[in-house]
Write a protein that holds these residues in place. Sequence first.
Motif, PDB file in Angstrom:
ATOM      1  N   SER A 190      41.270  33.400  44.209  1.00 34.73           N
ATOM      2  CA  SER A 190      41.193  34.617  45.025  1.00 34.73           C
ATOM      3  C   SER A 190      39.982  34.603  45.947  1.00 34.73           C
ATOM      4  CB  SER A 190      41.177  35.841  44.101  1.00 34.73           C
ATOM      5  OG  SER A 190      40.289  35.632  43.040  1.00 34.73           O
TER       6      SER A 190
ATOM      7  N   ASP B 151      53.114  37.930  36.063  1.00 33.85           N
ATOM      8  CA  ASP B 151      53.773  38.282  37.324  1.00 33.85           C
ATOM      9  C   ASP B 151      52.907  37.896  38.516  1.00 33.85           C
ATOM     10  OD1 ASP B 151      56.040  39.145  36.130  1.00 33.85           O
ATOM     11  OD2 ASP B 151      55.360  41.226  35.955  1.00 33.85           O
ATOM     12  N   ASP B 152      51.598  37.974  38.334  1.00 30.92           N
ATOM     13  CA  ASP B 152      50.691  37.392  39.327  1.00 30.92           C
ATOM     14  C   ASP B 152      49.568  36.714  38.555  1.00 30.92           C
ATOM     15  OD1 ASP B 152      49.010  39.430  38.482  1.00 30.92           O
ATOM     16  OD2 ASP B 152      49.478  40.720  40.199  1.00 30.92           O
ATOM     17  N   LEU B 153      48.665  36.076  39.301  1.00 23.41           N
ATOM     18  CA  LEU B 153      47.650  35.280  38.625  1.00 23.41           C
ATOM     19  C   LEU B 153      46.731  36.157  37.759  1.00 23.41           C
ATOM     20  CD1 LEU B 153      46.981  32.301  38.424  1.00 23.41           C
ATOM     21  CD2 LEU B 153      45.326  32.596  40.267  1.00 23.41           C
TER      22      LEU B 153
ATOM     23  N   ARG C 247      56.608  32.652  38.585  1.00 20.87           N
ATOM     24  CA  ARG C 247      55.350  33.270  38.138  1.00 20.87           C
ATOM     25  C   ARG C 247      54.241  32.227  38.003  1.00 20.87           C
ATOM     26  NH1 ARG C 247      57.288  35.934  32.746  1.00 20.87           N
ATOM     27  NH2 ARG C 247      58.379  33.932  32.709  1.00 20.87           N
ATOM     28  N   PRO C 248      53.014  32.557  38.393  1.00 17.56           N
ATOM     29  CA  PRO C 248      51.913  31.610  38.209  1.00 17.56           C
ATOM     30  C   PRO C 248      51.509  31.500  36.741  1.00 17.56           C
ATOM     31  CG  PRO C 248      51.109  33.628  39.208  1.00 17.56           C
ATOM     32  CD  PRO C 248      52.597  33.779  39.085  1.00 17.56           C
TER      33      PRO C 248
END
Length: 436
Positions: free
Chosen positions: A435, A403-405, A340-341
């Motif tokens: 992003s 779980d994501d950034l 994870r990030p």
Amino acid sequence: FSIHVQQKTARNMKVLVVGQGGREHALLWKLKQSPSVDEVFCAPGNAGTAVDGVNVDIADNDIQGLVKFAVKEEIGLVVVGPEVPLCAGIVDAFEKAGVKAFGPSKAAAQLEASKIFSKQVMRRANVPTASMEIFSRAEEAIGWLDKQEESPWVVKADGLAAGKGAIVCANRDEAIAAVKLILTQRAFGAAGDQLIIEECLVGQEASILAIIDGSTIIPLETSQDHKRAYDNDEGPNTGGMGAYCPAPLVTPELMDEILEKVLLPTVHAMNTADMPFRGILYAGIMFTETGPKVLEYNVRFGDPECQPVLMRLKSDLAQILLAAAEHRLEEVEPLEWDPRPSICVVMASEGYPASYEKGRPIAGLDAAAEAEDVKVFHAGTKLINGKVVNNGGRVLGVTALGDDLAAAKSKAYEAANKIKWEGGWFRNDISNKASK
Ligand code: AMP
Ligand code: GLY
């Protein structure tokens, strides 16, 4: 039949972390998770290291005092955070006293202590970096600038200047002003006895850190710092207002290129110069149109990059750093990372990076700490009568996994929004560049 009893891992090592910022709190927190570590000390530490470990009232530049303490307490491993004691030779002093310490020798720390030394090593090792000229007299520097075509420049004091020694100049006039500031007005004292003028590179930046023992290189996960004070990279430079890990801009192919063209030749050049590099080599890299180029070397973990990077590390940090200090890094298993990030949002004092008031009580720390996968690392904090108050410019590093950034970001900001003190503030756009 035989009965096998698995030997319990020895819990017997005492560790000393030197420093007092967010980086040191993260190091102490991670080192304490090691099964082989009994007790963690931090000198001088902050209000957060006092909770997760034991603070020792010795300044991080009191080398003799720290060596005496380490010998007396039979410290098994010292980990030094900041550049000033490293560049003053603290690791040599520990080693001379028979104490194992993770970090570069004074000679190897010149990679950070002197921009000229660092650029000369890069030149010798053919490491891609901005072209540069060295000057010690203002008239010569200005004479040289006058002969160049109009363009942006970066003027850098040779020595340590608490992260303020690099001045990005939009044109010749600004470069001349920077030369005068350093060489004539002596704004950085002896750190500005000499300076370099570099071509100005354009691109995104990332921090590439590796653990090195002179013969083995273990790259860490990549990260990206946010050096400007305000959103959209506006405002004055700071020590770093936030970071996230990994930095997607560094593809595996680019990482291979950096290993091959930057880290390997630099480690080799330091060996050839009889100054083997051990410790963290931190390459500040700019990803230009013509490939990755080194902006600078640091010889320590970045702050705040250390916080999100260590948040993702699953391996036993104490055993890895001990192996590096004992020159047997090749024995270390490949590092394990949380997939994870992570992101770290720095909360700062009113007025930072200019002057600020200290001693303002901080509320909401307990509420923020309750969230899952969130850790609030302390930096400029102090305990006064049992209350946590601000005691520096960068005060806290609210760090979260997600779980994501996007999830990591919202968790970190949710926690940061629970923490309040008069004038406390943070950037709202940490990790947005990932992003873009
Ligand atoms: P340094 O102290 O060398 O890391 O420089 C601090 C910051 O100045 C870097 O993070 C960059 O944003 C900027 N910088 C340094 N050198 C250059 C360069 N040659 N071209 C463009 N920006 C630079
Ligand atoms: N975050 C930049 C540094 O530690 O130098």
